[in-house]
Design a protein around this motif. Sequence first.
Motif, mmCIF file in Angstrom:
data_model
loop_
_atom_site.group_PDB
_atom_site.id
_atom_site.type_symbol
_atom_site.label_atom_id
_atom_site.label_comp_id
_atom_site.label_asym_id
_atom_site.label_seq_id
_atom_site.Cartn_x
_atom_site.Cartn_y
_atom_site.Cartn_z
ATOM 1 N N SER A 53 0.803 -1.226 0.000
ATOM 2 C CA SER A 53 0.000 0.000 0.000
ATOM 3 C C SER A 53 0.836 1.276 0.000
ATOM 4 C CB SER A 53 -0.920 0.017 1.228
ATOM 5 O OG SER A 53 -1.746 -1.104 1.270
ATOM 6 N N GLY A 54 1.826 1.339 0.903
ATOM 7 C CA GLY A 54 2.598 2.570 1.032
ATOM 8 C C GLY A 54 3.293 2.984 -0.252
ATOM 9 N N TRP A 97 -4.763 1.764 6.485
ATOM 10 C CA TRP A 97 -3.859 1.049 5.582
ATOM 11 C C TRP A 97 -2.557 0.745 6.304
ATOM 12 C CZ3 TRP A 97 -7.439 4.280 3.374
ATOM 13 C CH2 TRP A 97 -8.056 3.872 2.182
ATOM 14 N N GLU A 98 -1.902 -0.317 5.891
ATOM 15 C CA GLU A 98 -0.579 -0.652 6.405
ATOM 16 C C GLU A 98 0.448 -0.433 5.307
ATOM 17 O OE1 GLU A 98 -0.737 -4.714 7.642
ATOM 18 O OE2 GLU A 98 -1.644 -5.417 5.769
ATOM 19 N N TRP A 99 1.645 -0.008 5.690
ATOM 20 C CA TRP A 99 2.679 0.274 4.699
ATOM 21 C C TRP A 99 2.994 -0.973 3.880
ATOM 22 C CZ3 TRP A 99 5.097 4.309 2.549
ATOM 23 C CH2 TRP A 99 6.255 4.065 1.815
ATOM 24 N N THR A 142 0.583 5.812 6.856
ATOM 25 C CA THR A 142 0.219 5.188 5.585
ATOM 26 C C THR A 142 -1.224 5.505 5.222
ATOM 27 O OG1 THR A 142 1.745 3.376 6.105
ATOM 28 C CG2 THR A 142 0.200 3.023 4.307
#
Length: 466
Positions: A278-279, A313-315, A325
């Motif tokens: 995601s990040g 969201w998570e990186w 993030t």
Amino acid sequence: MKRPTLLSIATLLPVVMISAALWLLSPATAIFAVTHAADQAVLIASEEQTPTVNTAAILVQFDDRRSIVREVAFDAPISGLEALEASGLDVTIAETSFGPAVCAIEGVGCPADNCFCNPDQFWNYSFWDGEAWQSYPVGAASSVISQTGALEGWRWGTFGSTQTPPDRTLAAARALAWLRTQQDPETGGFGESFSSAVEVLMALGANHERPEAWRAMDGHRSLDAYLLPRARSFSLNNAAAAGKLAVAFAAADACRPARTVKPSFHYSETLGAYAADSGPNAWAILGAAAVSETIPASAVDTLKAQQQEDGGWEWQAGFGTDTNTTALAIQALVAAGEPADSPAIVQALAFLARAQQENAGFVYDPKTPEYGPDANSTAYVIQALLAAGEDPAGEPWTKNGATPFDFLLSLQLPDGSFEWQPETGANLLATAQAVPALLGSSHPIAVRELEFCADRRLRLLLQQQE
């Protein structure tokens, strides 16, 4: 500066706008000066010359959120218009039947040959009296700044548009001044990594400053000189690096070195995204938006699909959701055209709300509030709120009378730097990341096609020869 004469404005504006423009800009028989006693500005009649070098701050606000600041030095009284012209900003002025009128600042406003092209908006001119912005009783050509400490305000908007209190903008100016002291005079860089210099570039870009003008001292290497030879290698590292570099270069209007890649270089048809996580995907989307690349719908869909059940969201997969993030994802989705009231954005904002503490700051992970809020997380969240159309100083984000801006400002040290958390000392990354938030800028800070450095050099050379 070229100032075309406008013979008549009667056919350009309704009567109410003519009246407003006359009140704000026309010369007056009385000459006024702004002086400061303690922290309060007082409007007084004066013709006294000041032999010492004084400074005034020019605060320019482009809309309800975005501001920049410049410091002007003077050794004799100057008018508000002269101060604005001396700021180094791109100012468009036209001579009218009622005196000089400011048409545009930094490209915002109207052209000189049609200075009042928008009958509903113009440049409001005011001064800070220590408690509030006050409209001048004379025009900028007739006001006189005679002593140090004056705060001059310019606000694009409708008649009487409110300008943001100056504390945030002045704090950003002090932060930028401190960052200058951290520049390596030999390399022109900052800290121990190229990424640190990119963070500083985003900060100065938010204030409409250019990297070629940033150097520790005369005769030493500029930030531009540090960045350009290293940019290609950094952009090739991964999608996050290419995206962040694109955002920073667009923000500061830096030229693009040969063979430096844009975020599209990292897009994978197989993944349907710029990166698997995601990040990096969020940074690449932001970078693509900053340099006007087409953002593949699949990259946006992938980012939305990676939103977790708690709204964040998570990186990277398995890292767990975090505010930083999530803030990047919100800005990336908005930049890609996601409506601010979409379920994804609404759920993300609810996640951020759960991360806010009683002092109005934000923690990195809402599941571990015991670690306390920090400057970086709070600055990132402020930018996300701005991108989503939220007011970070509004009631929903106010805790015990304090706003996220208040918490962020509480971490600024007397030298202008910011701490990551209280009692941790000056922090380069926290200081750089605080600046765009304080100036009301979300990512991408600016959107523009990057000009190749060789093309820019040729263009500037041809301009010099004209």
